[in-house]
Scaffold this motif. Structure first.
Motif, mmCIF file in Angstrom:
data_model
loop_
_atom_site.group_PDB
_atom_site.id
_atom_site.type_symbol
_atom_site.label_atom_id
_atom_site.label_comp_id
_atom_site.label_asym_id
_atom_site.label_seq_id
_atom_site.Cartn_x
_atom_site.Cartn_y
_atom_site.Cartn_z
ATOM 1 N N LYS A 53 90.250 17.934 9.739
ATOM 2 C CA LYS A 53 89.026 17.207 9.350
ATOM 3 C C LYS A 53 88.547 17.624 7.954
ATOM 4 C CE LYS A 53 87.670 17.013 14.243
ATOM 5 N NZ LYS A 53 86.606 17.042 15.244
ATOM 6 N N ASP B 227 88.875 16.014 5.417
ATOM 7 C CA ASP B 227 88.344 14.822 4.736
ATOM 8 C C ASP B 227 86.818 14.735 4.877
ATOM 9 O OD1 ASP B 227 89.316 14.459 7.491
ATOM 10 O OD2 ASP B 227 88.450 12.457 7.372
ATOM 11 N N SER C 144 94.113 16.504 7.087
ATOM 12 C CA SER C 144 93.354 15.530 7.861
ATOM 13 C C SER C 144 94.327 14.802 8.775
ATOM 14 C CB SER C 144 92.655 14.520 6.941
ATOM 15 O OG SER C 144 92.172 13.441 7.708
ATOM 16 N N LEU D 146 93.910 10.962 8.785
ATOM 17 C CA LEU D 146 94.473 10.254 7.622
ATOM 18 C C LEU D 146 95.976 10.499 7.483
ATOM 19 C CD1 LEU D 146 91.678 10.985 4.950
ATOM 20 C CD2 LEU D 146 91.945 8.938 6.371
ATOM 21 N N GLN E 100 97.303 13.191 6.353
ATOM 22 C CA GLN E 100 97.561 13.929 5.108
ATOM 23 C C GLN E 100 97.599 15.431 5.381
ATOM 24 O OE1 GLN E 100 95.019 12.759 1.833
ATOM 25 N NE2 GLN E 100 95.103 10.631 2.437
#
Length: 423
Positions: free
Chosen positions: A327, A329, A346, A349, A351
């Motif tokens: 998390k 992001d 993340s 996402l 990523q």
């Protein structure tokens, strides 16, 4: 039928030298919310020790009565596990339903349990919690509703459970444990098979709702897109009670098993730890732990401490750990980024998955070596073996056999050293 919202007052005792008290009360609010209970008041008392008869002191009982009246609350939730007599005495003094932290967590587990094993584990834990409390629970049956007569979930079986006498409950526990043992035996057979195949096991651990299941899904999507092997991931406490195991194959043919586990919470009731022992054993036998941290949570240090303490209790504190700060992001921290044994990522996402995979690869495949070998033509099966179990970078055909430039396990080279020529 829709669950009726209950209003509750939470009550906590702050003992001397207790540094995590404010956090545990905040957590109690979250647990109540997960049971569709609205916390409308809070009462705190500082004591040297918990009152053995009523949990709180007599002056505070009068204060609590006024608070219940003023806030129109029908339930009192205590931040510790109460003894049968404490529940009985408090209910008599307050004339309302009193429950403790343990039954709150048991209630959440009972609602979330999906598989037969999880349901059995939760029921055993509930019955073990009820056993010493039967008298108190019977006495207040008029005010009790729901699971085990002590929680909020009105499943219709609460009253029937209360009518069981001690002997019937003990018999029920024995029957459930026998059924659980069969499931546990099956799990242990699977685990032995995995050890035999020498597949490394990586276990996701962490505080409840840190995003372990989301991270597992992101790994599955990155390395096996469209496989449909995703696990349940929800933004709620204890969404995952089942242990899910998925095989992850990296692009260089190295593979490991990724295990998702039940989330941790402070003061996880010992009834549950005992009942979920077989599930939690997966953690103690892993080759590497990925400690998933909710990077956006202001209480993340406390949550890390809770997870580390639970790992100690499970005898898993000797296993190597990498930290996945999920998390990211939702924070100002740059991601994806690796810092020592931490990776900021993340899952939602997708990523930072490559960076985490690189860290996992580095730690669990340390016994891999780079080499060049010639495999005689009459040992052709070994070419197929190394293509499947190693990472073959180049293949050429020479007079005396097939030349491979590859990365493979040192143990495999040793095993077949007499059948190949090492350059």
């Amino acid at each position: 039928m829709e669950q009726q919202q209950s209003n509750a007052v939470i009550v906590g005792i702050q003992l001397q030298h207790q540094t995590d008290f404010a956090y545990s009360m905040e957590e109690l609010r979250n647990l109540a919310a997960a049971c569709q209970v609205e916390v409308v008041g809070e009462l705190i008392q500082k004591l040297e020790r918990i009152n053995p008869s009523h949990y709180i002191g007599s002056g505070k009982i009068e204060e609590l009565k006024s608070l219940l009246e003023a806030s129109d609350a029908s339930v009192v939730i205590c931040n510790d596990e109460l003894s049968p007599s404490q529940i009985r005495n408090l209910e008599a003094a307050l004339e309302c339903k009193v429950i403790d932290r343990t039954i709150l967590i048991l209630d959440i587990f009972a609602e979330r349990a999906q598989t037969r094993e999880a349901q059995l584990q939760v029921e055993v834990a509930q019955l073990q919690y009820m056993l010493p409390r039967l008298v108190g629970l019977r006495a207040s049956l008029g005010r009790q509703g729901g699971s085990g007569g002590a929680g909020f979930k009105n499943r219709g079986s609460g009253e029937t459970k209360l009518e069981l006498d001690r002997r019937k409950i003990e018999e029920r526990i024995t029957i459930l444990q026998a059924e659980l043992e069969k499931l546990v035996a099956r799990r242990q057979t699977q685990r032995k098979q995995r050890h035999k195949n020498e597949v490394p096991v990586v276990c996701l651990v962490g505080y409840t709702n840190a995003g372990k299941s989301s991270l597992m899904n992101a790994m599955i999507e990155a390395f096996h897109p469209g496989s449909g092997k995703q696990v349940l991931a929800k933004d709620m406490l204890f969404a995952t009670l089942e242990t899910s195991v998925r095989s992850i194959e990296l692009p260089d043919h190295k593979s490991f098993l990724l295990t998702d586990t039940v989330g941790f919470v402070s003061q996880l009731p010992h009834h549950l730890v005992k009942a979920f022992r077989s599930t939690l054993e997966e953690v103690a036998e892993a080759d590497l732990l990925v400690h998933v941290v909710d990077a956006s949570n202001p209480e993340l240090k406390q949550q890390i401490a809770v997870t580390e303490d639970t790992l100690r209790q499970l005898g898993a504190d000797h296993i190597p750990v990498v930290y996945a700060y999920n998390k990211a992001d939702l924070t100002d921290h740059e991601f994806p980024q690796i810092e020592e044994d931490r990776v900021y990522l993340s899952a939602i996402l997708g990523q930072g998955i490559d960076e985490l995979s690189a860290m996992i690869r580095e730690r669990i495949f340390q016994d891999y070596v780079q080499c060049e070998v010639i495999i005689p033509y009459d040992q052709g099966r070994l070419v197929a073996y190394f293509n499947e179990h190693g990472h073959v970078k180049s293949t050429s055909y020479e007079e005396n056999g097939t030349r491979l430039e590859l990365e493979c396990r040192a143990a495999d080279l040793e095993k077949y050293k007499d059948a190949l020529i090492r350059l």
